[in-house]
Scaffold this motif. Sequence first.
Motif, PDB file in Angstrom:
ATOM      1  N   PRO A   1       3.634 -30.287   6.999  1.00 55.49           N
ATOM      2  CA  PRO A   1       3.281 -31.234   8.059  1.00 55.49           C
ATOM      3  C   PRO A   1       4.018 -32.561   7.881  1.00 55.49           C
ATOM      4  O   PRO A   1       4.221 -33.009   6.753  1.00 55.49           O
ATOM      5  N   MET A   2       4.409 -33.148   9.017  1.00 57.29           N
ATOM      6  CA  MET A   2       5.126 -34.425   9.002  1.00 57.29           C
ATOM      7  C   MET A   2       4.248 -35.494   9.639  1.00 57.29           C
ATOM      8  O   MET A   2       3.269 -35.187  10.308  1.00 57.29           O
ATOM      9  N   PRO A   3       4.577 -36.773   9.405  1.00 58.27           N
ATOM     10  CA  PRO A   3       3.709 -37.840   9.925  1.00 58.27           C
ATOM     11  C   PRO A   3       3.642 -37.851  11.446  1.00 58.27           C
ATOM     12  O   PRO A   3       4.632 -37.592  12.115  1.00 58.27           O
ATOM     13  N   ASP A   4       2.465 -38.165  11.927  1.00 53.96           N
ATOM     14  CA  ASP A   4       2.237 -38.335  13.367  1.00 53.96           C
ATOM     15  C   ASP A   4       2.021 -39.832  13.584  1.00 53.96           C
ATOM     16  O   ASP A   4       0.987 -40.371  13.197  1.00 53.96           O
ATOM     17  N   PRO A   5       3.015 -40.509  14.195  1.00 50.42           N
ATOM     18  CA  PRO A   5       2.939 -41.979  14.303  1.00 50.42           C
ATOM     19  C   PRO A   5       1.719 -42.458  15.069  1.00 50.42           C
ATOM     20  O   PRO A   5       1.319 -43.606  14.943  1.00 50.42           O
ATOM     21  N   SER A   6       1.081 -41.571  15.825  1.00 50.62           N
ATOM     22  CA  SER A   6      -0.096 -41.991  16.596  1.00 50.62           C
ATOM     23  C   SER A   6      -1.368 -41.958  15.735  1.00 50.62           C
ATOM     24  O   SER A   6      -2.423 -42.415  16.158  1.00 50.62           O
TER      25      SER A   6
ATOM     26  N   ASP B   1      -4.689 -44.476   5.803  1.00 46.95           N
ATOM     27  CA  ASP B   1      -4.777 -45.390   4.659  1.00 46.95           C
ATOM     28  C   ASP B   1      -4.371 -44.684   3.367  1.00 46.95           C
ATOM     29  O   ASP B   1      -3.698 -45.249   2.520  1.00 46.95           O
ATOM     30  N   LEU B   2      -4.813 -43.448   3.232  1.00 47.46           N
ATOM     31  CA  LEU B   2      -4.475 -42.662   2.046  1.00 47.46           C
ATOM     32  C   LEU B   2      -3.900 -41.331   2.504  1.00 47.46           C
ATOM     33  O   LEU B   2      -4.443 -40.704   3.420  1.00 47.46           O
ATOM     34  N   ILE B   3      -2.795 -40.928   1.876  1.00 54.98           N
ATOM     35  CA  ILE B   3      -2.110 -39.709   2.304  1.00 54.98           C
ATOM     36  C   ILE B   3      -1.853 -38.821   1.093  1.00 54.98           C
ATOM     37  O   ILE B   3      -1.120 -39.211   0.177  1.00 54.98           O
ATOM     38  N   TYR B   4      -2.457 -37.663   1.068  1.00 55.25           N
ATOM     39  CA  TYR B   4      -2.184 -36.716  -0.013  1.00 55.25           C
ATOM     40  C   TYR B   4      -0.996 -35.838   0.361  1.00 55.25           C
ATOM     41  O   TYR B   4      -0.970 -35.258   1.447  1.00 55.25           O
ATOM     42  N   LEU B   5      -0.025 -35.761  -0.547  1.00 59.40           N
ATOM     43  CA  LEU B   5       1.074 -34.808  -0.375  1.00 59.40           C
ATOM     44  C   LEU B   5       1.221 -34.027  -1.673  1.00 59.40           C
ATOM     45  O   LEU B   5       1.036 -34.581  -2.764  1.00 59.40           O
ATOM     46  N   CYS B   6       1.540 -32.768  -1.555  1.00 59.70           N
ATOM     47  CA  CYS B   6       1.714 -31.914  -2.726  1.00 59.70           C
ATOM     48  C   CYS B   6       2.992 -31.114  -2.503  1.00 59.70           C
ATOM     49  O   CYS B   6       3.063 -30.302  -1.589  1.00 59.70           O
TER      50      CYS B   6
ATOM     51  N   GLU C   1      14.973 -35.816   3.201  1.00 62.59           N
ATOM     52  CA  GLU C   1      14.854 -36.450   4.511  1.00 62.59           C
ATOM     53  C   GLU C   1      13.381 -36.491   4.949  1.00 62.59           C
ATOM     54  O   GLU C   1      12.921 -37.473   5.520  1.00 62.59           O
ATOM     55  N   GLN C   2      12.683 -35.415   4.695  1.00 59.65           N
ATOM     56  CA  GLN C   2      11.269 -35.380   5.090  1.00 59.65           C
ATOM     57  C   GLN C   2      10.456 -36.409   4.311  1.00 59.65           C
ATOM     58  O   GLN C   2       9.616 -37.114   4.871  1.00 59.65           O
ATOM     59  N   LEU C   3      10.697 -36.501   3.000  1.00 62.29           N
ATOM     60  CA  LEU C   3       9.944 -37.488   2.213  1.00 62.29           C
ATOM     61  C   LEU C   3      10.324 -38.913   2.615  1.00 62.29           C
ATOM     62  O   LEU C   3       9.474 -39.815   2.569  1.00 62.29           O
ATOM     63  N   GLU C   4      11.573 -39.121   3.000  1.00 66.38           N
ATOM     64  CA  GLU C   4      11.965 -40.450   3.498  1.00 66.38           C
ATOM     65  C   GLU C   4      11.131 -40.831   4.725  1.00 66.38           C
ATOM     66  O   GLU C   4      10.687 -41.962   4.863  1.00 66.38           O
ATOM     67  N   LYS C   5      10.887 -39.843   5.582  1.00 66.03           N
ATOM     68  CA  LYS C   5      10.056 -40.108   6.765  1.00 66.03           C
ATOM     69  C   LYS C   5       8.618 -40.435   6.355  1.00 66.03           C
ATOM     70  O   LYS C   5       7.972 -41.305   6.933  1.00 66.03           O
ATOM     71  N   TRP C   6       8.128 -39.743   5.346  1.00 67.59           N
ATOM     72  CA  TRP C   6       6.766 -40.034   4.868  1.00 67.59           C
ATOM     73  C   TRP C   6       6.680 -41.443   4.274  1.00 67.59           C
ATOM     74  O   TRP C   6       5.716 -42.174   4.511  1.00 67.59           O
TER      75      TRP C   6
ATOM     76  N   ALA D   1       9.620 -45.977  -2.356  1.00 71.31           N
ATOM     77  CA  ALA D   1       8.380 -45.257  -2.682  1.00 71.31           C
ATOM     78  C   ALA D   1       7.475 -46.062  -3.612  1.00 71.31           C
ATOM     79  O   ALA D   1       6.249 -45.926  -3.573  1.00 71.31           O
ATOM     80  N   LYS D   2       8.075 -46.910  -4.440  1.00 71.45           N
ATOM     81  CA  LYS D   2       7.245 -47.683  -5.367  1.00 71.45           C
ATOM     82  C   LYS D   2       6.307 -48.648  -4.651  1.00 71.45           C
ATOM     83  O   LYS D   2       5.345 -49.120  -5.224  1.00 71.45           O
ATOM     84  N   GLU D   3       6.635 -48.941  -3.410  1.00 72.33           N
ATOM     85  CA  GLU D   3       5.767 -49.856  -2.663  1.00 72.33           C
ATOM     86  C   GLU D   3       4.646 -49.116  -1.956  1.00 72.33           C
ATOM     87  O   GLU D   3       3.801 -49.744  -1.308  1.00 72.33           O
ATOM     88  N   CYS D   4       4.641 -47.790  -2.038  1.00 72.21           N
ATOM     89  CA  CYS D   4       3.615 -47.058  -1.273  1.00 72.21           C
ATOM     90  C   CYS D   4       3.139 -45.764  -1.920  1.00 72.21           C
ATOM     91  O   CYS D   4       2.409 -45.024  -1.271  1.00 72.21           O
ATOM     92  N   ALA D   5       3.512 -45.503  -3.201  1.00 74.37           N
ATOM     93  CA  ALA D   5       3.128 -44.179  -3.722  1.00 74.37           C
ATOM     94  C   ALA D   5       2.643 -44.201  -5.167  1.00 74.37           C
ATOM     95  O   ALA D   5       3.111 -44.995  -5.992  1.00 74.37           O
ATOM     96  N   ILE D   6       1.696 -43.319  -5.426  1.00 79.35           N
ATOM     97  CA  ILE D   6       1.224 -42.974  -6.770  1.00 79.35           C
ATOM     98  C   ILE D   6       1.630 -41.528  -6.997  1.00 79.35           C
ATOM     99  O   ILE D   6       1.532 -40.708  -6.079  1.00 79.35           O
ATOM    100  N   GLU D   7       2.122 -41.213  -8.201  1.00 82.94           N
ATOM    101  CA  GLU D   7       2.511 -39.820  -8.462  1.00 82.94           C
ATOM    102  C   GLU D   7       1.725 -39.239  -9.630  1.00 82.94           C
ATOM    103  O   GLU D   7       1.546 -39.891 -10.660  1.00 82.94           O
TER     104      GLU D   7
END
Lengths: 398, 398
Positions: free
Chosen positions: B158-163, B167-172, B185-190, B226-232
């Motif tokens: 699944p890709m982001p839906d701008p609509s 606040d919190l987004i789980y990706l695996c 490219e997909q992760l860049e969009k996320w 990613a460092k401004e928006c992600a925990i790994e």
Amino acid sequence: MPLLNENYQNLEESYLFAEIARRVSKYEEAHPDQKIIRLGIGDVTKPLTKKVIEALHKAVEEQAVSETFRGYGPEKGYDFLRNAISAYYKKNGADVDPDTIFISDGAKSDTGNITDLFGKDNVVLVPDPVYPVYVDTNLMDGRKIVYMNGTAENDFLPMPDPSVKADLIYLCSPNNPTGACYSKEQLEKWVAYAKEMQAVILFDAAYEAFVSDPALPRSIFEIEGAKECAIEFCSLSKTAGFTGTRCSYTVIPKELVFPASNGAELSLHAMWNRRHSTKFNGTPYIVQRAAEAVFTEEGMAECMENIEYYRQNAKIIADVLRKKNISFTGGVNSPYIWFECPNGMESWEFFDYLLTHAQVVGTPGAGFGENGKNYFRLTAFGQHESTAEAMRRFEELF
Amino acid sequence: MPLLNENYQNLEESYLFAEIARRVSKYEEAHPDQKIIRLGIGDVTKPLTKKVIEALHKAVEEQAVSETFRGYGPEKGYDFLRNAISAYYKKNGADVDPDTIFISDGAKSDTGNITDLFGKDNVVLVPDPVYPVYVDTNLMDGRKIVYMNGTAENDFLPMPDPSVKADLIYLCSPNNPTGACYSKEQLEKWVAYAKEMQAVILFDAAYEAFVSDPALPRSIFEIEGAKECAIEFCSLSKTAGFTGTRCSYTVIPKELVFPASNGAELSLHAMWNRRHSTKFNGTPYIVQRAAEAVFTEEGMAECMENIEYYRQNAKIIADVLRKKNISFTGGVNSPYIWFECPNGMESWEFFDYLLTHAQVVGTPGAGFGENGKNYFRLTAFGQHESTAEAMRRFEELF
């Protein structure tokens, strides 16, 4: 933008031992030539015992071969360990079903995470002074705490006040930091009070192995009726020197069932089982084998030898305090010795004084609550030589 | 009487793998003579590697002697391991400061406990299907979840839906259970979406070691910003067969700072540090030494050999599915193979069918969400012989 858990703002900035480490390391940097003796954090110094080391090597070998390799273990922990713990309880006069035992990586984790099972609006009784994790973890959840005063007058063993309503009651015996230990009669009163209030006692028995007086209970489950009102946390950190090896156990009786607002009956055992299997994936197999070795006859005898060694340290500390007419609690059924700071000093002041004048690190009582602010904790976990040297410096200073 | 956390009532009764274990053990009891092959739970079967075993024995010996004995370790984990992990990231094209790495006992613990840092009223995006811990742990806290559909149409990515506000987004990725892996490219969009929303991505990279295509990212931190928006979250469970040995690591960049309602700035790194040092007491020293060995050149080469072995299993499974014209995802950059249940069966129905007709255990897709209810997961973690035997039975059955 995420909303954060703002309760974290209500915590003191730094966890007690982190703050101690910070001050000691700052002092050390400025005085690299001075020999600091650490009797502060309650960390053991004796290495793992022979039986434990053997068990670890053997388990490591099992992990090296397909035929004996173990991946994910049973969620509550391996039966071999839960059965051994149940037998240990039996020897100490408590009847604990292996099926009610959860193996974990530390009493700190379990006493901290147990709050997940409870709602926000409970009356939480916490002794003051006490191990700071109970307070911090409840503050993180936004719960209010009602403190029970431990003072020199009640030998730092607060008893129930029937006029105070309670839902959750933290007890730690032998107590960290005061070393005070509840008698059987006192725990009977706590159990009676908890049953009257339909409250749950969260009993931290991490120091039970230090109890030398056979009349003192080592487990809340030695008290009749405790299974209807108590959860117990215990650890091998101090029993077997597992502070860096990590293994603990928590007993949640199946009798602990309470109604939800919709009338459903919720079991704390079932809820913890759900949490444990969702947010935890077990203690390492090799560590569980090491823990099993602790509970063998020979393994426990080795641990008791180490504990005897620490008891002699406690005696070294106690002798100097007595000589200086400083009254104290603990040191007999506990590795901790607790005393009022000399010359009316406050505890962080005394911490700095002792660090800079004697290069001895202790634990300021203020870290354990308001009632500790003029008290100080020393631990018996050092080596004989350094403990004796620390107390020689102490004696000279006062 | 304590008020309980009633959110537990909103959980499915039994955690997925516990339910599988229950059904298998029930079948086993009724058919003690049949040989069951387990390709269900994602547990490894190869023993720990030579370098890891050596490191364990050596560390055990250190714990046997006063001079080298280690008690409580540094709260974030030992520097030797955090530095090794940082170097590993560097090799994979991500710049991760050792000081932002927390050593832990499992990605399950950390992905589960991370919810402690957040308030209740966040919009939480979770892919469906996905590893059930993200959903369960948010339900335990009473948070609502917005599902993102993973379907055959979007290759389960699944890709982001701008609509949709988040606040919190789980990706695996590589995904558990589908084996699908996001492209750069997909992760860049996320990352762009998360920054737009000021949301936090909770990125589970537990299967990164299985990525064989060098064009695919193995860490969210390979993506700029990613460092401004992600925990790994990452783990050695699958990388090095640590499912029974327990070691993981979590990266929380210091850039992740958000305002509280009173205007104060709260740092997720600082908050997690507070949690980690209050509710956890470290991964065993001996296990951290074992983990260090994984990140040596020789240690990683041994792990890659095992992963190659599992890849061959994936090929055995994939070949049979292809032969039977069953389309699937995963199996190349992931140890999981995900396919639609044959003959229109639902996944638990197919689970029982496969168990009773072929004595093969897989994982029903329904356990991973609504979109999995007609899908099934097989894992490549078996042994060649049993995987081949399982697929021979499978082939016969359809």
